[in-house]
Scaffold this motif. Structure first.
Motif, PDB file in Angstrom:
ATOM      1  N   LEU A  19       0.830  -1.205   0.000  1.00  0.00           N
ATOM      2  CA  LEU A  19       0.000   0.000   0.000  1.00  0.00           C
ATOM      3  C   LEU A  19       0.864   1.255   0.000  1.00  0.00           C
ATOM      4  N   LYS A  20       1.864   1.276   0.864  1.00  0.00           N
ATOM      5  CA  LYS A  20       2.734   2.449   0.974  1.00  0.00           C
ATOM      6  C   LYS A  20       3.436   2.740  -0.347  1.00  0.00           C
ATOM      7  N   ASN A  21       3.838   1.698  -1.048  1.00  0.00           N
ATOM      8  CA  ASN A  21       4.560   1.859  -2.309  1.00  0.00           C
ATOM      9  C   ASN A  21       3.626   1.917  -3.520  1.00  0.00           C
ATOM     10  N   GLU A  22       2.323   1.985  -3.265  1.00  0.00           N
ATOM     11  CA  GLU A  22       1.298   2.097  -4.308  1.00  0.00           C
ATOM     12  C   GLU A  22       1.384   0.969  -5.336  1.00  0.00           C
ATOM     13  N   LYS A  23       1.674  -0.217  -4.859  1.00  0.00           N
ATOM     14  CA  LYS A  23       1.738  -1.411  -5.712  1.00  0.00           C
ATOM     15  C   LYS A  23       0.392  -2.135  -5.624  1.00  0.00           C
ATOM     16  N   TYR A  24      -0.643  -1.451  -6.090  1.00  0.00           N
ATOM     17  CA  TYR A  24      -2.009  -1.936  -5.890  1.00  0.00           C
ATOM     18  C   TYR A  24      -2.302  -3.220  -6.672  1.00  0.00           C
ATOM     19  N   GLN A  25      -1.848  -3.307  -7.898  1.00  0.00           N
ATOM     20  CA  GLN A  25      -2.080  -4.524  -8.679  1.00  0.00           C
ATOM     21  C   GLN A  25      -1.335  -5.711  -8.074  1.00  0.00           C
ATOM     22  N   ASP A  26      -0.117  -5.477  -7.616  1.00  0.00           N
ATOM     23  CA  ASP A  26       0.647  -6.545  -6.952  1.00  0.00           C
ATOM     24  C   ASP A  26      -0.080  -6.988  -5.683  1.00  0.00           C
ATOM     25  N   GLY A  27      -0.573  -6.020  -4.926  1.00  0.00           N
ATOM     26  CA  GLY A  27      -1.311  -6.340  -3.707  1.00  0.00           C
ATOM     27  C   GLY A  27      -2.571  -7.119  -4.000  1.00  0.00           C
ATOM     28  N   LEU A  28      -3.267  -6.717  -5.043  1.00  0.00           N
ATOM     29  CA  LEU A  28      -4.486  -7.415  -5.429  1.00  0.00           C
ATOM     30  C   LEU A  28      -4.186  -8.877  -5.744  1.00  0.00           C
ATOM     31  N   ALA A  29      -3.156  -9.111  -6.555  1.00  0.00           N
ATOM     32  CA  ALA A  29      -2.792 -10.483  -6.924  1.00  0.00           C
ATOM     33  C   ALA A  29      -2.359 -11.283  -5.700  1.00  0.00           C
ATOM     34  N   THR A  30      -1.534 -10.671  -4.853  1.00  0.00           N
ATOM     35  CA  THR A  30      -1.031 -11.364  -3.660  1.00  0.00           C
ATOM     36  C   THR A  30      -2.164 -11.745  -2.725  1.00  0.00           C
ATOM     37  N   PHE A  31      -3.055 -10.800  -2.436  1.00  0.00           N
ATOM     38  CA  PHE A  31      -4.087 -11.070  -1.444  1.00  0.00           C
ATOM     39  C   PHE A  31      -5.254 -11.873  -2.005  1.00  0.00           C
ATOM     40  N   LYS A  32      -5.459 -11.844  -3.306  1.00  0.00           N
ATOM     41  CA  LYS A  32      -6.439 -12.762  -3.912  1.00  0.00           C
ATOM     42  C   LYS A  32      -5.974 -14.202  -3.692  1.00  0.00           C
ATOM     43  N   ARG A  33      -4.678 -14.405  -3.915  1.00  0.00           N
ATOM     44  CA  ARG A  33      -4.114 -15.746  -3.739  1.00  0.00           C
ATOM     45  C   ARG A  33      -4.240 -16.197  -2.279  1.00  0.00           C
ATOM     46  N   ILE A  34      -3.946 -15.302  -1.350  1.00  0.00           N
ATOM     47  CA  ILE A  34      -4.047 -15.660   0.066  1.00  0.00           C
ATOM     48  C   ILE A  34      -5.494 -15.986   0.437  1.00  0.00           C
ATOM     49  N   VAL A  35      -6.444 -15.183  -0.042  1.00  0.00           N
ATOM     50  CA  VAL A  35      -7.863 -15.424   0.263  1.00  0.00           C
ATOM     51  C   VAL A  35      -8.323 -16.738  -0.350  1.00  0.00           C
ATOM     52  N   GLN A  36      -7.826 -17.077  -1.546  1.00  0.00           N
ATOM     53  CA  GLN A  36      -8.189 -18.367  -2.147  1.00  0.00           C
ATOM     54  C   GLN A  36      -7.677 -19.532  -1.305  1.00  0.00           C
ATOM     55  N   GLU A  37      -6.465 -19.368  -0.764  1.00  0.00           N
ATOM     56  CA  GLU A  37      -5.870 -20.424   0.051  1.00  0.00           C
ATOM     57  C   GLU A  37      -6.458 -20.457   1.458  1.00  0.00           C
ATOM     58  N   GLU A  38      -6.826 -19.291   1.978  1.00  0.00           N
ATOM     59  CA  GLU A  38      -7.349 -19.181   3.345  1.00  0.00           C
ATOM     60  C   GLU A  38      -8.604 -18.301   3.339  1.00  0.00           C
ATOM     61  N   PRO A  39      -9.751 -18.853   2.930  1.00  0.00           N
ATOM     62  CA  PRO A  39     -10.956 -18.036   2.771  1.00  0.00           C
ATOM     63  C   PRO A  39     -11.458 -17.369   4.052  1.00  0.00           C
ATOM     64  N   LYS A  40     -11.040 -17.833   5.210  1.00  0.00           N
ATOM     65  CA  LYS A  40     -11.485 -17.228   6.465  1.00  0.00           C
ATOM     66  C   LYS A  40     -10.444 -16.294   7.078  1.00  0.00           C
ATOM     67  N   ASN A  41      -9.420 -15.960   6.326  1.00  0.00           N
ATOM     68  CA  ASN A  41      -8.354 -15.087   6.806  1.00  0.00           C
ATOM     69  C   ASN A  41      -8.851 -13.641   6.756  1.00  0.00           C
ATOM     70  N   ALA A  42      -9.294 -13.134   7.884  1.00  0.00           N
ATOM     71  CA  ALA A  42      -9.868 -11.785   7.947  1.00  0.00           C
ATOM     72  C   ALA A  42      -8.861 -10.724   7.532  1.00  0.00           C
ATOM     73  N   GLU A  43      -7.619 -10.875   7.944  1.00  0.00           N
ATOM     74  CA  GLU A  43      -6.600  -9.892   7.599  1.00  0.00           C
ATOM     75  C   GLU A  43      -6.366  -9.846   6.089  1.00  0.00           C
ATOM     76  N   ALA A  44      -6.368 -10.982   5.438  1.00  0.00           N
ATOM     77  CA  ALA A  44      -6.201 -11.018   3.982  1.00  0.00           C
ATOM     78  C   ALA A  44      -7.391 -10.358   3.291  1.00  0.00           C
ATOM     79  N   HIS A  45      -8.598 -10.593   3.786  1.00  0.00           N
ATOM     80  CA  HIS A  45      -9.776  -9.925   3.228  1.00  0.00           C
ATOM     81  C   HIS A  45      -9.670  -8.409   3.419  1.00  0.00           C
TER      82      HIS A  45
END
Length: 160
Positions: free
Chosen positions: A28-54
């Motif tokens: 977020l700080k480095n404004e890497k929004y697309q990278d963040g989107l890809a990273t956290f989509k993957r985490i949510v897919q692997e851990e659907p109940k991960n509140a922090e990832a959501h």
């Protein structure tokens, strides 16, 4: 235990418990929004109940001006960890982005019920009062912001 072992243990603990937040904040700080989107989509897919990832996925959707998608994930974050003030705050921001002002205000009120010292929630709550013509409530809340952050430019400007 010697210093090397403490360092290894600390790094291991970070990788197990703190990596998600550190990665999210850095992206977020480095404004890497697309990278963040890809990273956290993957985490949510692997851990659907991960509140922090959501939470972080919602933040990246907001940064990319996709508030409807952000709302879905921020709601998941709030449901998963209802005592996290920041989760409620950012849910309020998402409600604002879709122009659901009643839900926006309610989210800020929930944030402040959890953490009465949450300056951004207090400031944005004051904005909701100002926008709806509730002048005294706006003034009272801007004053509370200024008690915690005496040079807050938005509170100073809007209070005037």
């Amino acid at each position: 235990m010697d210093a090397k072992r403490w360092i290894v243990l600390f790094i291991l603990m970070l990788s197990l418990f703190g990596c998600t937040a550190l990665k999210g904040e850095r992206l977020l700080k480095n404004e890497k929004y697309q990278d963040g989107l890809a990273t956290f989509k993957r985490i949510v897919q692997e851990e659907p109940k991960n509140a922090e990832a959501h939470y972080y996925l919602g933040r990246f959707y907001l940064a990319l001006e996709r508030p409807e998608e952000a709302l879905t994930h921020l709601n998941q974050a709030v449901q998963g960890e209802p005592q996290k003030a920041d989760y409620h705050f950012w849910l309020g921001v998402a409600h604002w982005a879709i122009r659901d002002f009643e839900s926006e205000r309610n989210s800020y009120l929930k944030t402040l019920a959890i953490d009465p010292k949450h300056v951004p929630a207090r400031l944005y709550l004051a904005h909701t009062f100002l926008d709806s013509g509730e002048w005294q409530e706006a003034l009272d809340n801007y004053d509370l912001v200024l008690l915690r952050d005496p040079y807050n430019p938005e509170a100073l400007y809007n209070r005037a």
